[in-house]
Motif scaffolding. Sequence first.
Motif, short mmCIF file in Angstrom:
data_model
loop_
_atom_site.label_atom_id
_atom_site.label_comp_id
_atom_site.label_asym_id
_atom_site.label_seq_id
_atom_site.Cartn_x
_atom_site.Cartn_y
_atom_site.Cartn_z
N TRP A 74 1.30 9.03 -12.35
CA TRP A 74 0.19 9.93 -12.70
C TRP A 74 0.54 11.39 -12.42
O TRP A 74 0.36 12.26 -13.25
CB TRP A 74 -1.06 9.52 -11.92
CG TRP A 74 -2.27 10.30 -12.31
CD1 TRP A 74 -2.76 11.42 -11.71
CD2 TRP A 74 -3.17 10.02 -13.40
NE1 TRP A 74 -3.89 11.85 -12.35
CE2 TRP A 74 -4.16 11.01 -13.39
CE3 TRP A 74 -3.21 9.01 -14.38
CZ2 TRP A 74 -5.20 11.04 -14.32
CZ3 TRP A 74 -4.25 9.04 -15.30
CH2 TRP A 74 -5.22 10.04 -15.27
N GLU A 75 1.04 11.65 -11.21
CA GLU A 75 1.36 13.03 -10.82
C GLU A 75 2.46 13.03 -9.75
O GLU A 75 2.29 12.34 -8.75
CB GLU A 75 0.11 13.71 -10.26
CG GLU A 75 0.35 15.18 -9.90
CD GLU A 75 -0.80 15.80 -9.12
OE1 GLU A 75 -1.93 15.80 -9.63
OE2 GLU A 75 -0.56 16.25 -7.99
N ASP A 85 0.79 -1.24 0.00
CA ASP A 85 0.00 0.00 0.00
C ASP A 85 0.82 1.28 0.00
O ASP A 85 0.44 2.27 -0.59
CB ASP A 85 -0.85 0.05 1.28
CG ASP A 85 -2.21 -0.52 1.03
OD1 ASP A 85 -2.49 -0.88 -0.13
OD2 ASP A 85 -3.00 -0.59 2.00
N VAL A 123 -3.49 -5.56 -17.49
CA VAL A 123 -4.30 -4.47 -16.94
C VAL A 123 -3.64 -3.95 -15.65
O VAL A 123 -3.54 -2.75 -15.42
CB VAL A 123 -5.74 -4.95 -16.65
CG1 VAL A 123 -6.50 -3.93 -15.81
CG2 VAL A 123 -6.48 -5.25 -17.94
N ARG A 124 -3.16 -4.88 -14.83
CA ARG A 124 -2.54 -4.48 -13.57
C ARG A 124 -1.26 -3.67 -13.81
O ARG A 124 -1.00 -2.69 -13.12
CB ARG A 124 -2.24 -5.73 -12.74
CG ARG A 124 -1.59 -5.45 -11.38
CD ARG A 124 -1.56 -6.72 -10.56
NE ARG A 124 -0.87 -6.54 -9.29
CZ ARG A 124 0.42 -6.84 -9.09
NH1 ARG A 124 1.15 -7.32 -10.08
NH2 ARG A 124 0.95 -6.67 -7.90
N ALA A 156 -5.33 -9.98 -17.20
CA ALA A 156 -5.41 -9.31 -15.89
C ALA A 156 -4.04 -8.73 -15.52
O ALA A 156 -3.95 -7.62 -14.97
CB ALA A 156 -5.88 -10.29 -14.82
N ALA A 159 0.09 3.93 -13.58
CA ALA A 159 -0.64 5.14 -13.19
C ALA A 159 -0.38 5.46 -11.71
O ALA A 159 -0.20 6.62 -11.33
CB ALA A 159 -2.13 4.97 -13.44
N ARG A 160 -0.37 4.43 -10.89
CA ARG A 160 -0.12 4.65 -9.47
C ARG A 160 1.20 5.41 -9.25
O ARG A 160 1.29 6.33 -8.47
CB ARG A 160 -0.10 3.29 -8.77
CG ARG A 160 0.62 3.25 -7.46
CD ARG A 160 -0.34 3.38 -6.28
NE ARG A 160 0.21 2.68 -5.15
CZ ARG A 160 -0.35 1.67 -4.53
NH1 ARG A 160 -1.51 1.22 -4.93
NH2 ARG A 160 0.21 1.11 -3.51
N PHE A 161 2.24 5.00 -10.01
CA PHE A 161 3.57 5.59 -9.78
C PHE A 161 3.81 6.87 -10.57
O PHE A 161 4.65 7.68 -10.17
CB PHE A 161 4.66 4.56 -10.13
CG PHE A 161 4.76 3.43 -9.15
CD1 PHE A 161 5.26 3.65 -7.87
CD2 PHE A 161 4.37 2.14 -9.49
CE1 PHE A 161 5.36 2.62 -6.95
CE2 PHE A 161 4.45 1.10 -8.57
CZ PHE A 161 4.94 1.34 -7.30
N THR A 171 4.22 4.42 -3.57
CA THR A 171 3.49 5.29 -4.50
C THR A 171 4.40 6.04 -5.47
O THR A 171 3.90 6.70 -6.37
CB THR A 171 2.66 6.33 -3.73
OG1 THR A 171 3.53 7.06 -2.86
CG2 THR A 171 1.56 5.69 -2.90
N GLN A 206 -2.30 -0.23 -14.49
CA GLN A 206 -2.78 0.45 -13.28
C GLN A 206 -1.61 0.86 -12.41
O GLN A 206 -1.59 1.96 -11.84
CB GLN A 206 -3.70 -0.48 -12.48
CG GLN A 206 -4.98 -0.80 -13.20
CD GLN A 206 -6.04 -1.39 -12.29
OE1 GLN A 206 -5.79 -1.65 -11.11
NE2 GLN A 206 -7.21 -1.61 -12.83
#
Lengths: 262, 390
Positions: free
Chosen positions: A183-184, A66, A172-173, A169, A179-181, A69, A176
């Motif tokens: 995106w911004e 979790d 796709v992961r 899958a 994007a988690r790392f 990031t 994702q």
Amino acid sequence: MAANTGFVTIGDAEIEVTRCGTGPALVLLPSEDMREANGAFVEGLARDFEVIIPSPPGFGRSTLPDWMTTVDDIAYVMLSLLDRLEIGNVPVIGASLGGWVAAEMATKEPRRFSRLVLIDPVGVKFAEPSARDIADIWQLSPAKVAALRWHDIEKGKRDTKAMSDNEVAMMVRDQQSLARFCWEPYMHNPKLKHRLDRITAPTLFLWGEHDGIAGIDYGHAYSKLISGAAFETVADAGHYPHLENPGATLNVVRAFLGGASR
Amino acid sequence: MRAWHFTEMPYPHYPADEPFTRINLPNKHFDPKIGADLYNRYLDEYMIADELGLDIMLNEHHQTPSCIDTCAPLSAAILARQTRNARICVLGNPIGHRNDPIRVAEEMAMIDCISRGRLECGFVRGVPYEIYAANTNPTETGERLWDGVDLVVKAWQAVDAPFNYEGKFWHRRSINVWPRPYQTPHPQIWITGSSDIETTKRVAERGYVFANFLLPHEKVKSLFDAYRANFVERGLPGGGGVAYMPLVHVAESEAEAVKGAEELRWYLTAPRSEPHLRNPPGYAPINANVAMIRQAEKGGGRAARDSSIDQLRDQGILMCGTPDMVVKQIKRFYDLVGGFDHLLMMDHAGFMDHQRTVKAMTLFAREVYPQIKDLPRTQPVRDARTAAAE
């Protein structure tokens, strides 16, 4: 080509590590495309090296704790992995996201790396706030993104019909997790640019001549931030020259790593 | 049963030859003079709804002519002062996209005080394309929604002393919200959901109202059942209740009602968004994406935009007709989904003019509302597991 895949526990993450070939160790940090473990590029490297390909947290079969990031987090996990595998003084090749990870690692522990090959890496921003350094892969349509990534878009295509649900899958992961790392801030760490002068390993930048994601000017500017870095281009290739034109990419990489493997 | 007037406050007057895409339609096509008229007209209609005895609902979207209410707290604040009786439901605050949830707690508390306790406070995760306007990391919006709601509620309830907060997304050294909300301990909270059963259960656990919009009755029933069943499992009494939004148009004849329904259908057919903007990475779960890819391999599915008036009416996405017909459609839907407590009426959309909008609203308030007002409040249900244990 015989490859074996296993898992290494790093803190609360399980990191997937694929190894193939024999010889001195070489770390290959995959791009977000995650097809580096197969194909002519890795096969060529495996003739001279034991190629070690770790999947970053959230990619491939690696878990994603979790708290992770940022690409900085990935870099620390990868450094811990090298500790665990007792790999020191090693050449590293990183492509796109993997190139960014490699650059982060080399700023943190410069003396750990014997050679650095950065293939169309992302990770820094030069332009003013409203100018794009790196094409926005999430704002543009997938067709447009494919055209920017690949000189020959046929080489980038995936036939999902031929893939199992698990394989789809995983794809796709991977997207994702990217994007988690990334995106911004978009595809860069504002601090990295100011740390790159810590890198001491001989460094080679390789750039696909038709890279539409981050152009050759971007690559040049990036390479200037690492003292003594060489810059070469690969013909008939976009953002992933090692996947699109593995022969030409291998020739340059082999010549550069020659001193490291023998 | 309570009935709520709702419009997304559209700006439909973009040039016909421009493809209408959410997020990316250049704002040179917004004429502030037309916009001024529209804002004032829509607020007038909310005031008429209040006079007719209806409640009112507001929402917000960004970078799109389908909804120029970009700040629901602003319109709610105006209406808090300008209406007298209506309950005012903000559905909702896109709390995960707001960089300061404490500011949202303050705004909502202030509106609750000005309206003397008429606020219903909704929170939403935000539709996928909204990500591109807000820039929120799409892999985190679900987590940010719940962290944000919990922080707002804590800020409302911590009345004895300031507290600090150092969480994953927000940091504050001293939180002490002045004013407190008018309602004690705080306004009723509403949350929307359209697919995720786990979210639905979470809404139920906390006693929040669960709302969903424009879905076929089978889907609504499965979500409402999950909500109600969870009350029993958790031993909670009653709960917030459930709300549903269809398109609604009442007229004196069926033919006239269908004309109005066609105008409402603009909402389903006109606003377009590019497919990838509807599915940013990490917004939908992995298994849902695998299913989408498999569906696309077979040539795609059918969307509500392609459905006829009759199909929409059959699914309960649209309720239209004479007052008696609409009463029947509402009661049928009520029975099909196991009951619901709030009828959120999208009774205006697209080019529908003031006269038609007010006429339909008035007819609803006078002839439909009295016939559905006494439908019983829904109760928790026993699911099979709980029943078997007894």
